[in-house]
Write an enzyme that holds these catalytic residues in place. Structure first.
Site, PDB file in Angstrom:
ATOM      1  CE  LYS A 168      -4.147   1.825   0.345  1.00 16.27           C
ATOM      2  NZ  LYS A 168      -5.208   1.660  -0.659  1.00 16.27           N
TER       3      LYS A 168
ATOM      4  CG  ASP B 142      -6.794  -0.799  -2.337  1.00 19.55           C
ATOM      5  OD1 ASP B 142      -5.619  -1.041  -2.661  1.00 19.55           O
ATOM      6  OD2 ASP B 142      -7.265   0.364  -2.362  1.00 19.55           O
TER       7      ASP B 142
END
Ligand code: NAD
Length: 333
Positions: free
Chosen positions: A170, A203
């Site tokens: 991330k 994600d």
């Protein structure tokens, strides 16, 4: 004689770990067990998270088979599982997720291996309640830990003829911590030009795995994302009852299923012991009993493939013991 530390754990832990022990014992190998308990009950009685007896046993035997251990949610003591991984520096949490033919699932032919960094990230457990309305947690990423998990994943890919490694991160938001992870894995990837390398933001990776799991092969990621992605991926292969794992360090290996202590079904003997039995098969590979590990995997494929003796999670009504008996029965067939 090879001695192995057996940690039964709690909840369904003793049910599945003693099943795995029975299967290994049925192979008549030169193996002996040292059974050491730890968990909430022992902690409440003795105040010891990890009894000295357990530390000494793993230090001596170097190999352990472990059942899951409950961690209280939102309060109480910190995870014994996380402490054990840290204590023995088992930095690589390796979780193969492979479709077992015959398991009813929306997906076929899944064959992924998740390499989860096992000793740092948000799991170092440094949290602070700054005020009544503010709480903070620290995430630690070190170059050394990124390097060793990255190398482990690429070496595995090379030795096992895997085609691709995907680094999951991330770093768009966590530019410094995940940035260091990504930068390190990217650098390691250059030493393995024969293996395709790609990067995915975590994600997006969740969606990719649900929609196109066939596009993925070896996944390398940090502690929290690895935890989440391996549970997500277990849903692709038929559930947590089927997915084994290994915690590997420089000279210690602790083998355990991905699943937890499943308090919702504990004590009923309906738990699927496959994940723990497959973890024992990984343990046999590790201690150079690979043909015997294969015997276990073949027997599991046969029993589940036939679909006659299945535990509840797989749509059957056999007990943990009946399923284990059938695995043992099929070891030499
Ligand atoms: P869980 O993995 O225990 O259970 C999630 C769901 O999967 C439950 O519905 C459960 O019944 C089912 N399930 C899990 N294993 C199964 C099996 N072998 N056969 C059939 N069904 C199975 O996750 P949870 O409920 O979130 O966690 C329970 C406890 O376990 C928590 O205290 C958690 O901290 C702990 N935990 C421990 C470990 C470990 O020891 N390594 C890992 C994960 C969670």
């Amino acid at each position: 004689m090879k001695k192995i530390t057996l940690i039964p754990g709690d909840g369904i832990g003793p049910e599945v770990s003693f099943s795995a022990k029975r299967v290994v014992d049925a192979l008549n190998l030169d193996i002996d067990w040292e059974v050491i308990n730890t968990g909430a009950e022992i902690y409440e009685k003795t105040g010891d998270f990890i009894p000295d007896k357990l530390i000494n046993s793993i230090n001596k035997n170097k190999v352990a088979l472990k059942g899951p251990i409950t961690t209280p949610i939102g309060k109480g003591f910190r995870s014994i599982n996380v402490r054990l991984r840290k204590k023995f520096d088992t930095y690589a949490n390796i979780r193969p997720l492979k479709t077992i033919p015959g398991v009813k699932s929306r997906y076929n032919n899944i064959d992924l291996v998740v390499f989860r960094e096992n000793t740092e990230g948000l799991y170092i457990g440094i949290e602070d309640k700054v005020s009544e309305d503010r709480a903070e947690a620290k995430k630690v990423i070190t170059r050394k830990c990124c390097e060793r998990i990255g190398k482990k994943a690429f070496e595995y890919a090379k030795i096992n003829n895997r085609k691709k490694v995907t680094a999951v991160h991330k770093a768009n938001i966590l530019k410094i911590t995940d940035g260091m992870f990504l930068d390190t894995i990217r650098r390691i990837s250059k030493e393995y030009s024969e293996i395709e390398y790609e990067e995915k933001i975590v994600d997006n990776m969740c969606m990719q795995l649900v929609m196109y799991p066939e596009n993925y092969d070896v996944i390398v990621t940090s502690n929290l994302y690895g935890d989440i992605l391996s549970d997500l991926s277990s849903g692709l292969v038929g559930g947590l009852g089927l997915v084994p794992g290994a915690n590997i360090g420089k000279d210690v290996g602790i083998f355990e299923a991905v699943h937890g202590s499943a308090p919702d079904i504990a004590g009923r003997f309906t738990a699927n012991p496959t994940a723990c039995i497959l973890s024992a098969a990984m343990m046999l590979d590790y201690i150079k009993y690979k043909p015997e590990g294969d015997k276990i995997r073949n027997s599991i494929n046969k029993v589940i493939g036939e679909g006659k003796t299945l535990t509840k999670d797989l749509g059957g009504n056999s007990s943990t013991q009946e399923f284990t008996d059938e695995i043992i029965e099929n070891l030499y067939k």
